[in-house]
Design a protein around this motif. Structure first.
Motif, PDB file in Angstrom:
ATOM      1  N   ALA A 101      78.105  57.208  71.549  1.00 20.83           N
ATOM      2  CA  ALA A 101      79.158  57.300  72.562  1.00 20.83           C
ATOM      3  C   ALA A 101      80.206  56.239  72.270  1.00 20.83           C
ATOM      4  CB  ALA A 101      78.576  57.082  73.961  1.00 20.83           C
ATOM      5  N   HIS A 102      81.454  56.592  72.525  1.00 20.40           N
ATOM      6  CA  HIS A 102      82.596  55.755  72.146  1.00 20.40           C
ATOM      7  C   HIS A 102      83.582  55.792  73.298  1.00 20.40           C
ATOM      8  CE1 HIS A 102      85.695  54.341  69.169  1.00 20.40           C
ATOM      9  NE2 HIS A 102      86.517  55.140  69.809  1.00 20.40           N
ATOM     10  N   TYR A 103      83.982  54.617  73.774  1.00 20.92           N
ATOM     11  CA  TYR A 103      84.965  54.554  74.853  1.00 20.92           C
ATOM     12  C   TYR A 103      85.993  53.489  74.507  1.00 20.92           C
ATOM     13  CZ  TYR A 103      87.030  54.423  79.465  1.00 20.92           C
ATOM     14  OH  TYR A 103      87.937  54.506  80.494  1.00 20.92           O
TER      15      TYR A 103
ATOM     16  N   GLY B 277      69.020  50.434  70.213  1.00 22.90           N
ATOM     17  CA  GLY B 277      70.265  50.976  69.671  1.00 22.90           C
ATOM     18  C   GLY B 277      71.227  49.874  69.268  1.00 22.90           C
ATOM     19  N   THR B 278      72.458  50.296  69.011  1.00 26.84           N
ATOM     20  CA  THR B 278      73.481  49.377  68.506  1.00 26.84           C
ATOM     21  C   THR B 278      74.701  49.449  69.395  1.00 26.84           C
ATOM     22  OG1 THR B 278      72.713  49.768  66.245  1.00 26.84           O
ATOM     23  CG2 THR B 278      74.925  48.840  66.493  1.00 26.84           C
ATOM     24  N   VAL B 279      75.219  48.272  69.784  1.00 29.72           N
ATOM     25  CA  VAL B 279      76.461  48.193  70.552  1.00 29.72           C
ATOM     26  C   VAL B 279      77.479  47.426  69.725  1.00 29.72           C
ATOM     27  CG1 VAL B 279      77.561  47.239  72.617  1.00 29.72           C
ATOM     28  CG2 VAL B 279      75.311  48.296  72.786  1.00 29.72           C
TER      29      VAL B 279
ATOM     30  N   TYR C  89      92.741  57.496  79.098  1.00 27.96           N
ATOM     31  CA  TYR C  89      91.417  57.203  78.553  1.00 27.96           C
ATOM     32  C   TYR C  89      91.244  57.874  77.197  1.00 27.96           C
ATOM     33  CZ  TYR C  89      90.313  61.895  80.308  1.00 27.96           C
ATOM     34  OH  TYR C  89      90.334  63.236  80.563  1.00 27.96           O
ATOM     35  N   HIS C  90      90.280  57.397  76.480  1.00 29.01           N
ATOM     36  CA  HIS C  90      89.781  58.089  75.290  1.00 29.01           C
ATOM     37  C   HIS C  90      88.277  57.902  75.218  1.00 29.01           C
ATOM     38  CE1 HIS C  90      89.151  59.567  71.274  1.00 29.01           C
ATOM     39  NE2 HIS C  90      88.400  58.502  71.056  1.00 29.01           N
ATOM     40  N   TYR C  91      87.578  58.982  74.980  1.00 27.06           N
ATOM     41  CA  TYR C  91      86.134  58.847  74.750  1.00 27.06           C
ATOM     42  C   TYR C  91      85.704  59.918  73.770  1.00 27.06           C
ATOM     43  CZ  TYR C  91      85.210  62.981  77.576  1.00 27.06           C
ATOM     44  OH  TYR C  91      85.181  64.261  78.033  1.00 27.06           O
TER      45      TYR C  91
ATOM     46  N   ILE D 190      84.403  50.320  72.658  1.00 27.27           N
ATOM     47  CA  ILE D 190      82.994  49.998  72.795  1.00 27.27           C
ATOM     48  C   ILE D 190      82.229  51.224  72.323  1.00 27.27           C
ATOM     49  CG2 ILE D 190      81.164  49.344  74.404  1.00 27.27           C
ATOM     50  CD1 ILE D 190      83.363  48.305  76.264  1.00 27.27           C
ATOM     51  N   THR D 191      81.306  51.021  71.386  1.00 29.51           N
ATOM     52  CA  THR D 191      80.484  52.159  70.975  1.00 29.51           C
ATOM     53  C   THR D 191      79.023  51.814  71.135  1.00 29.51           C
ATOM     54  OG1 THR D 191      80.303  51.499  68.655  1.00 29.51           O
ATOM     55  CG2 THR D 191      82.164  52.885  69.241  1.00 29.51           C
ATOM     56  N   TYR D 192      78.258  52.843  71.466  1.00 32.09           N
ATOM     57  CA  TYR D 192      76.802  52.712  71.524  1.00 32.09           C
ATOM     58  C   TYR D 192      76.205  53.805  70.654  1.00 32.09           C
ATOM     59  CZ  TYR D 192      72.048  53.489  72.914  1.00 32.09           C
ATOM     60  OH  TYR D 192      70.702  53.685  72.870  1.00 32.09           O
TER      61      TYR D 192
END
Lengths: 343, 343, 343
Positions: free
Chosen positions: B144-146, B80-82, B164-166, B130-132
């Motif tokens: 996923a995004h945090y 995957g991609t980070v 927080y935000h996700y 940070i996204t994956y």
């Protein structure tokens, strides 16, 4: 990437600058350094999409504004060119720019008397503009420029006063001869407080390349009705002014010797409001892209010193000056050396 | 240089815009113009370093913010991609963006009812994120995004409230079919003052390309607990809302005809807080990279007009409007022509 | 375009940071990310025109300053190199930078005790600067740097106090050995209010590459006469300080293990004003251009904690701290992982 061309210019000079009555200042001067991105795409049938995004930056002290210089998108075809964006008035390029042979109206040697009414009077640039340039008819090109009100710093709070800015220009380029003329007018359009203002400029310029010498000149007639002149100098009501300028360049090999002389006559009905500017410069072209130069320039303000225009390093106090915060009516001189590199 | 690709877009339209009760305004509109730099480096074993630095600028009036749009560095591999940086919520790209076929939620025709909770609610973008994104499993991708708290404009002065935000999204792309869904939530995270807020959005979208016609739609359910809704409209407490949207595109040759229709239903327990939006547009593709277009769009606000979302040209007064400073609850229309060039 | 090279760096870390007595914070950190444009033009006879325009941006949160980093134009020839513009003091590059092997004085692991007097003390960068670097005489290079007053934030309102900044450095590079030394001084030159200030730094550094291990160190002697120290800490009058630092790198294959240790001794006549800093780091080079890394760093402030320098994330309250707004005199730790990509 093949779609985009990066281009730009750094032009930095080291100058010794003196305003009458103040101490001499040694300074670095940024002469309109910029970086830009542009491209065009062939759409067939003679049509092309074109764009430019250009940012000015301080080559002496850092900092700049993204897309702060001419930034537009447009279409170019057999019927002419249309652009939408933040665009310098063609009135400047058709006339003043053509005869500014030494340093193209940047830095302290720029023409202090030029008065191209615009939203951003220091740069003759207007936001939200639409320009149309005709194709060349045997060297003759017509250009029209209109600026929409939104996002301009119009003087009025309401939209009912119908502020506007437009300019119309014609240029003729044929071998050694260039002729340019134009008219521009703004109504309630400036980026400063003011009353029911209107300003305009009518300019005629010509240049001839005799090979051993290049000679250019212009005549400009300005009118201000409670406009920029009032905001700058307190000179109320309606006034007109004539401005004359001559530029001579003697090229030999990689060398160029430049002489520029401009006279701003008194504003009508008001004595001692004129000024004179003399610039002597020597350029040595290290290549087509790079030159070193020396310059000496002097502005001789009449005692009422309201000859000030919107161009150059206008100090906000009614008089043109090379240094901010100076008192009014004083002579200015600056000399130094510089390095200009195009990329 | 082979390491870096320059890319971008200029999209400028000339529109006649009217807010009910005010004078019509003719204006240039910047539709999210941008320039970016990106690259990737093959590190072997299927791994690559990737980066992007993207800046938005005003194609109509100049000015912009360096690295103000998505800017990140990351690694991409078989697992995957980070990415780390300033990143638009994947919730937007998985759903709204996919069905915004005419002008991709830029300018006056953008979806005014979309509500993707984020630090920067106009752009659904979050700092310090940070996204994956997973690899594609037969067309299915999970993302996923945090977003970390630092440098966000969190509502609270202390760090003890654990803002927080996700967001979590899934998309499925297989031939003519696209399906996207996602959920995003913020707690005490917005860029404005407020109380003990929490906002979320659940979105489901789908699109099918029948070749002669492309049809897309979405359903969005929003909830605001003393959150952005309150800050914008004064509607206190906990409310939910449904939002439906359909987009139809009919392509033939270089032509595209677009119809978009969105309905924001009343916020719960509060009548007359919905709105409707209809956009009709025609695009003519001069090339793959360049189009000219015409658009007509209208927002029909209910009389209490609190259907406003965070997207678009939110005017800060509780109602979506194409012009800033307008009074609340009024209908808006805009029509015009535009030019979009990708480079 | 062949004239211009685009280059830059993104360096972003995810760190857990703690200031004594406050809650631990998890954050993204931008370690001096930047993008630049540079070029050179061969002018014949060994002469070349050179330029650089570099902008810093926040890789974690977006935003940046156009041309905010080193931006200059110059000439390079057989007699040396001259540059004009916004330029980092050579005092930094000759000494501190050379032994900052892990992350080149960016982010939380940067040397918190370095004190290079400059207009922009966080970046040791001076506006309106002229630098001259000699050619290499068998590995030995001399560099001189002088900054003009205009557009600096000089402390004084008048130009009669003759504020100045200059530095002189010498470096010797020969195979595995590097030696650097230099002196820099400013008078009434800082970007903050203050009295009749003068600050200087004398620095000596050396580094040797033993292949299996690289060892470097420096000694720095600072003096502040009513200068930056007073403005930062309230410690009035004239004070001197010694600062020692050692850096060790053990490379094996694609791996690097780093140890940095710095000691700032007490300012003269004032007990408990010193501090210590220890950084441990591991870098894994995925390629020449890309690395991932882990770091742990701790600053151990003496109880009066005035060891603060101008470098790093100075919080304005007299003590170096990884987080702004912290109370004085507290220990700081941060650890985490990062990704750095050069392009």
């Amino acid at each position: 990437q093949s779609n985009v061309t990066i281009y730009g210019r750094l032009n930095t000079s080291l100058e010794s600058t003196k305003v009458q009555g103040s101490s001499r200042v040694t300074q670095l001067v940024n002469n309109n350094s910029r970086i830009g991105f542009r491209g065009n795409e062939d759409l067939g049938s003679g049509l092309a999409a074109i764009f430019q995004m250009e940012s000015g930056f301080n080559s002496d002290a850092g900092g700049g504004t993204l897309a702060g210089r001419d930034t537009w998108v447009g279409l170019k075809g057999n019927l002419g060119t249309v652009k939408l964006g933040n665009i310098t008035s063609p009135l400047y390029y058709a006339t003043h720019d053509y005869i500014s042979l030494h340093n193209h109206d940047t830095g302290n040697s720029s023409d202090m008397f030029l008065w191209v009414p615009a939203y951003d009077p220091e740069n003759f640039r207007n936001r939200n503009s639409i320009t149309y340039a005709s194709p060349s008819f045997g060297g003759f090109v017509v250009e029209a420029h209109y600026s929409l009100v939104n996002e301009q710093g119009t003087e009025t709070a309401t939209r009912n006063d119908k502020p506007y800015h437009y300019s119309l220009t014609g240029t003729y380029d044929n071998g050694p001869l260039h002729v340019g003329f134009g008219f521009g007018e703004t109504k309630k359009f400036y980026n400063f407080a003011g009353g029911d203002s209107k300003d305009n400029a009518l300019i005629l310029s010509a240049l001839y390349d005799f090979k051993s010498v290049v000679v250019g000149g212009l005549w400009e007639r300005n009118k201000s009705d409670n406009g920029g002149l009032e905001a700058q100098t307190g000179l109320t009501g309606s006034h007109t002014r004539n401005h004359y300028r001559v530029a001579v360049m003697v090229p030999f090999g990689a060398n160029e010797v430049h002489l520029n002389y401009g006279v701003a006559r008194d504003w009508s009905s008001t004595n001692d409001t004129g000024a004179k500017q003399l610039t002597l410069a020597y350029n040595y072209n290290l290549s087509k892209r790079t030159k070193v130069y020396a310059l000496w320039t002097k502005v001789d303000n009449d005692k009422q010193k309201v000859s000030t225009d919107f161009g150059g390093a206008y100090d906000g106090g009614g008089a043109y000056s090379f240094l901010s915060g100076s008192a009014a009516g004083l002579d200015n001189t600056s000399f130094g050396v510089g390095l200009r590199h195009n990329f």
